[in-house]
Design a protein around this motif. Structure first.
Motif, mmCIF file in Angstrom:
data_model
loop_
_atom_site.group_PDB
_atom_site.id
_atom_site.type_symbol
_atom_site.label_atom_id
_atom_site.label_comp_id
_atom_site.label_asym_id
_atom_site.label_seq_id
_atom_site.Cartn_x
_atom_site.Cartn_y
_atom_site.Cartn_z
ATOM 1 N N VAL A 29 6.332 -8.662 -5.032
ATOM 2 C CA VAL A 29 5.447 -8.119 -6.074
ATOM 3 C C VAL A 29 6.272 -7.119 -6.874
ATOM 4 N N ALA A 30 6.438 -7.410 -8.166
ATOM 5 C CA ALA A 30 7.234 -6.511 -9.022
ATOM 6 C C ALA A 30 6.528 -5.161 -9.141
ATOM 7 N N GLN A 31 7.349 -4.132 -9.305
ATOM 8 C CA GLN A 31 6.861 -2.743 -9.385
ATOM 9 C C GLN A 31 5.651 -2.604 -10.307
ATOM 10 N N GLU A 32 5.730 -3.200 -11.501
ATOM 11 C CA GLU A 32 4.675 -2.969 -12.503
ATOM 12 C C GLU A 32 3.366 -3.694 -12.159
ATOM 13 N N ARG A 33 3.412 -4.592 -11.157
ATOM 14 C CA ARG A 33 2.176 -5.284 -10.792
ATOM 15 C C ARG A 33 1.574 -4.760 -9.487
ATOM 16 N N ARG A 34 2.173 -3.703 -8.963
ATOM 17 C CA ARG A 34 1.610 -3.093 -7.751
ATOM 18 C C ARG A 34 0.531 -2.087 -8.149
ATOM 19 N N PRO A 35 -0.426 -1.813 -7.226
ATOM 20 C CA PRO A 35 -1.402 -0.755 -7.522
ATOM 21 C C PRO A 35 -0.657 0.560 -7.733
ATOM 22 N N MET A 36 -1.023 1.279 -8.781
ATOM 23 C CA MET A 36 -0.336 2.530 -9.122
ATOM 24 C C MET A 36 -0.928 3.684 -8.332
ATOM 25 N N MET A 37 -0.095 4.372 -7.581
ATOM 26 C CA MET A 37 -0.559 5.582 -6.900
ATOM 27 C C MET A 37 -0.685 6.690 -7.955
ATOM 28 N N ALA A 38 -1.496 7.714 -7.646
ATOM 29 C CA ALA A 38 -1.786 8.756 -8.635
ATOM 30 C C ALA A 38 -0.517 9.484 -9.062
ATOM 31 N N ALA A 39 -0.427 9.698 -10.375
ATOM 32 C CA ALA A 39 0.655 10.539 -10.877
ATOM 33 C C ALA A 39 0.210 11.986 -10.736
ATOM 34 N N ASN A 40 1.050 12.835 -10.240
ATOM 35 C CA ASN A 40 0.742 14.274 -10.070
ATOM 36 C C ASN A 40 -0.494 14.515 -9.209
ATOM 37 N N GLY A 42 0.827 -1.213 0.000
ATOM 38 C CA GLY A 42 0.000 0.000 0.000
ATOM 39 C C GLY A 42 0.857 1.255 0.000
ATOM 40 N N ALA A 43 0.407 2.264 0.747
ATOM 41 C CA ALA A 43 1.116 3.544 0.802
ATOM 42 C C ALA A 43 2.530 3.350 1.346
ATOM 43 N N ASP A 44 3.453 4.151 0.862
ATOM 44 C CA ASP A 44 4.855 4.038 1.307
ATOM 45 C C ASP A 44 5.042 4.739 2.649
ATOM 46 N N MET A 45 5.061 3.957 3.719
ATOM 47 C CA MET A 45 5.265 4.510 5.066
ATOM 48 C C MET A 45 6.678 4.210 5.573
ATOM 49 N N ARG A 46 7.605 3.972 4.683
ATOM 50 C CA ARG A 46 9.033 3.795 5.008
ATOM 51 C C ARG A 46 9.254 2.888 6.230
ATOM 52 N N PRO A 47 8.851 1.617 6.130
ATOM 53 C CA PRO A 47 8.964 0.714 7.280
ATOM 54 C C PRO A 47 10.402 0.462 7.712
ATOM 55 N N LYS A 48 10.573 0.316 9.025
ATOM 56 C CA LYS A 48 11.889 -0.025 9.581
ATOM 57 C C LYS A 48 11.717 -1.204 10.533
ATOM 58 N N LEU A 49 12.657 -2.144 10.460
ATOM 59 C CA LEU A 49 12.677 -3.261 11.392
ATOM 60 C C LEU A 49 13.895 -3.048 12.289
ATOM 61 N N ASP A 50 13.652 -2.887 13.577
ATOM 62 C CA ASP A 50 14.728 -2.555 14.529
ATOM 63 C C ASP A 50 15.588 -1.400 13.981
ATOM 64 N N LYS A 84 -8.813 2.839 -5.066
ATOM 65 C CA LYS A 84 -8.097 4.092 -5.339
ATOM 66 C C LYS A 84 -8.495 5.171 -4.337
ATOM 67 N N LEU A 85 -9.788 5.147 -3.926
ATOM 68 C CA LEU A 85 -10.249 6.141 -2.953
ATOM 69 C C LEU A 85 -9.539 5.937 -1.612
ATOM 70 N N GLY A 86 -9.142 4.684 -1.339
ATOM 71 C CA GLY A 86 -8.408 4.393 -0.107
ATOM 72 C C GLY A 86 -6.986 4.931 -0.133
ATOM 73 N N GLN A 87 -6.492 5.268 -1.311
ATOM 74 C CA GLN A 87 -5.130 5.798 -1.409
ATOM 75 C C GLN A 87 -5.098 7.279 -1.782
ATOM 76 N N ALA A 88 -6.259 7.864 -2.083
ATOM 77 C CA ALA A 88 -6.301 9.289 -2.447
ATOM 78 C C ALA A 88 -6.128 10.134 -1.187
ATOM 79 N N ARG A 89 -5.286 11.134 -1.283
ATOM 80 C CA ARG A 89 -4.980 11.973 -0.114
ATOM 81 C C ARG A 89 -5.744 13.299 -0.209
ATOM 82 N N PRO A 90 -6.051 13.904 0.961
ATOM 83 C CA PRO A 90 -6.682 15.228 0.927
ATOM 84 C C PRO A 90 -5.869 16.182 0.049
ATOM 85 N N GLY A 91 -6.557 16.972 -0.735
ATOM 86 C CA GLY A 91 -5.891 17.910 -1.633
ATOM 87 C C GLY A 91 -5.660 17.331 -3.014
ATOM 88 N N GLU A 92 -5.715 16.002 -3.148
ATOM 89 C CA GLU A 92 -5.550 15.404 -4.467
ATOM 90 C C GLU A 92 -6.850 15.538 -5.272
#
Lengths: 288, 326
Positions: B166-177, B79-87, B287-295
């Motif tokens: 999951v290869a990049q091209e098979r992931r759900p695409m976040m909105a461009a611009n 899903g959304a890129d939340m920059r996960p960290k393990l330890d 897509k509505l689950g990934q749309a951010r306010p202001g988009e």
């Protein structure tokens, strides 16, 4: 007011709105529930859920198991078989709800809104004025003189739309504009020609007239009457409001807190629809 | 052997347990369906850890949680890129991660998209309520959002430990611009609008308001004009042109209360007294689950046949075939 045959409106690719009539009364709603029961009985595998409402119902379905065209045709056939005649009897529980009319919690919520919107007439006075009622006592008498029909549930878990069964007890009220940001849990309120009881602290738009300490929703299912479902009412139940003093109110509230509270539910009753309609017609005649 | 569990160190903004297909069969009592907002990312997370794709997992909104895993297992974040960290060490998303007992996972604020999913081998084993583990946070049905020090029990896992990707091209695409194209169908109440307003809806750009969440996506855009059906109607419908006798609300409906369109989503009201002129296609809801306010949302009008093709595509893109072995 009642359509000759249901009208179908697609709600995206997984829902259908089935409109039975263009108006709101007991007969239309009764036909909605009877048709919903018949559609459920038909056991159509593609149907995932049904929401009966006042003059319509929504069918949620799996379009990969049955097409919109086939499903609407099937519902049309079921409707033709069931017909639009209104007769027969059905089991209908009678539930008594204690209400403290115009109590301090209700007043506090109204004052809170009127503080922000000073032009708003306080709810009880607004409802009295809209229905030619001289005072709060007569509003309370009219509101508590009738049984109500649970016409629909929705918007929020357990929230009910109640239609008065006695035509002489009809009360109408406009909705808030803009809506309230909060309503006390258990508030009893009127909007349009409907009464509702707020199952939880939520925003709202109906005019507040009182408050019940008896829960109609119990998310934890702690109380006896909620052992099967967190929502008390089912469509087709009947409700009567019983005015109580603040002392009785406090007694019920204490029982709820203790977990010993039991609703007053009469569940051996049968509701004879044609006899009700005869009675209702006679009551309406007298009112004129 | 102790049962597998997770301890919540920081809850994140509103992290909830979700499950598919959601709470089915209770709309008539006012319970929304709930379930993950972006079912595509949710399913891929489950598949990456060897679960059935509809197993209960965590949905993180805008700001993710910090969790300690009390037992070894597999996890995956999608899903959304939340920059996960393990330890404290950055780890990749969209891949299976093997973790040891006692390790700590921390997600930050979403860089793109709005919702991330954390799946754990065995799934989350909270008690189902009315047949589902999906949480309707606003009413506390099925639990509520995670709180600090909560302990989540995990289910039994028979995952073999295969590392998948999951290869990049098979992931759900976040909105461009920041512009999303949302497929939608006319109805059920498009006949309550002036035909020109129906065209305007599909031509205009709609901004996602900040007051948007799992109970509705509020939009800002042009005003609507109404048709005769809305303007000249039985009193029982109510006084505003957008009022209608209370009726069922379809999932994905564009609900018009006054002049503000609100898209009804997974925790939205089941019924109400406003019209729904349009409905978002079921396969576009993620897509509505990934749309951010202001988009921005642009609605693209499709019919039921096109919606069926989108469903098939959505199903294929959230199936095991999407995954590669590493």
């Amino acid at each position: 007011m009642l359509h000759d045959s249901p009208k179908f409106y697609p709600g995206g690719d997984r829902a259908i709105e089935v409109e039975i009539g263009d108006g709101m009364d007991f007969t239309v709603n009764f036909i909605v529930h009877r048709l919903v029961a018949a559609v459920r009985e038909a056991g159509i595998a593609a149907i995932e859920d049904i929401i009966p409402e006042l003059a319509s119902f929504q069918v949620n379905y799996d379009p990969d198991r049955m097409t919109y065209e086939d499903l609407t045709a099937e519902i049309g056939r079921i409707h033709a078989a069931v017909g639009s005649g209104v007769q027969g009897s059905l089991p209908s529980r009678l539930i008594s709800i204690p209400v403290a009319y115009f109590d301090p919690q209700t007043t506090k919520c109204i004052d809170d809104y009127c503080g922000t919107y000073p032009e708003k007439q306080p709810d009880p006075e607004l409802v009295c004025a809209a229905n030619d009622l001289p005072d709060r006592a007569s509003l309370m008498r009219r509101h508590s003189q009738t049984e109500y029909w649970v016409a629909a549930l929705g918007f929020w878990p357990g929230l009910c739309s109640l239609l008065p069964l006695d035509p002489q007890a009809r009360i109408v009220a406009p909705k808030y504009n803009p809506p309230r940001t909060w309503t006390p849990k258990g508030a009893v309120a009127i909007g349009g020609a409907l009464t509702c009881i707020y199952p939880d602290r939520t925003p709202g738009g109906y005019q507040l007239i009182g408050h019940t300490p008896a829960p109609i929703y119990d998310g934890t299912q702690r109380l006896f009457d909620f052992r099967d479902s967190p929502a008390l009412f089912k469509a087709g139940d009947r409700v009567r409001f019983v005015p109580v003093t603040l002392e009785e109110y406090a007694h019920v509230e204490a029982n709820v807190a203790e977990g010993t509270f039991r609703h007053d539910i009469v569940d051996y009753q049968v509701f004879a629809v044609d006899r009700y309609l005869e009675w209702s017609a006679a009551r309406s005649g007298k009112a004129k | 052997m102790t049962t597998a569990q997770i301890t919540v160190l920081k809850p994140g903004l509103e992290t909830t347990v979700q499950e598919l297909p959601g709470r089915i069969g209770y709309l008539g009592q006012g319970f929304p369906i709930s379930g993950p907002f972006d079912a595509r990312s949710f399913r891929l997370a489950n598949l990456l850890v060897g679960n059935r794709r509809d197993t209960a997992a965590l949905e993180c909104q805008f700001l993710g949680p910090k969790l300690r895993f009390e037992s070894a297992g597999l996890i995956a974040i999608t899903g959304a890129d939340m920059r996960p960290k393990l330890d404290d060490t950055p780890i990749p998303m969209w891949t299976t991660i093997a973790i040891a007992a006692g390790q700590t996972l921390e997600l930050s604020a979403a860089l793109t998209g709005a919702r991330s999913y954390i799946a754990v081998s065995g799934g989350i084993a909270t008690p189902p309520v009315l047949g589902s583990r999906a949480v309707f946070h606003m009413a506390g049905v099925g639990g509520s959002a995670l709180k600090r020090d909560d302990v989540l029990q995990l289910g039994e896992s028979d995952a073999g430990g295969t590392i998948l990707h999951v290869a990049q091209e098979r992931r759900p695409m976040m909105a461009a611009n920041g512009i999303w194209q949302i497929e939608a169908l006319a109805g059920p109440n498009d006949d309550w609008l002036d035909p020109a307003s129906v065209d305007t809806f599909f031509a205009a750009e709609w901004k996602v308001q900040a007051k948007s969440n799992r109970t509705g996506i509020r939009l800002t855009g042009p005003e609507f004009a109404f048709s005769a059906r809305a303007l000249d109607k039985d009193d029982a419908h109510g006084s505003h042109p957008s009022n209608i006798i209370d009726h069922g609300y379809p999932l994905g409906a564009v609900n018009l209360a006054g002049q503000t369109p609100i898209i009804l989503v997974f925790d939205s009201p089941s019924t109400g007294g406003f019209i729904n002129p349009f409905t978002v296609a079921s396969a576009a809801l993620w897509k509505l689950g990934q749309a951010r306010p202001g988009e921005t949302l642009r609605f693209c009008r499709i019919d039921r046949d096109q919606a069926a093709r989108l469903r098939a595509e959505f199903n294929a893109m959230s199936s095991p075939e999407v995954l590669d072995r590493v």
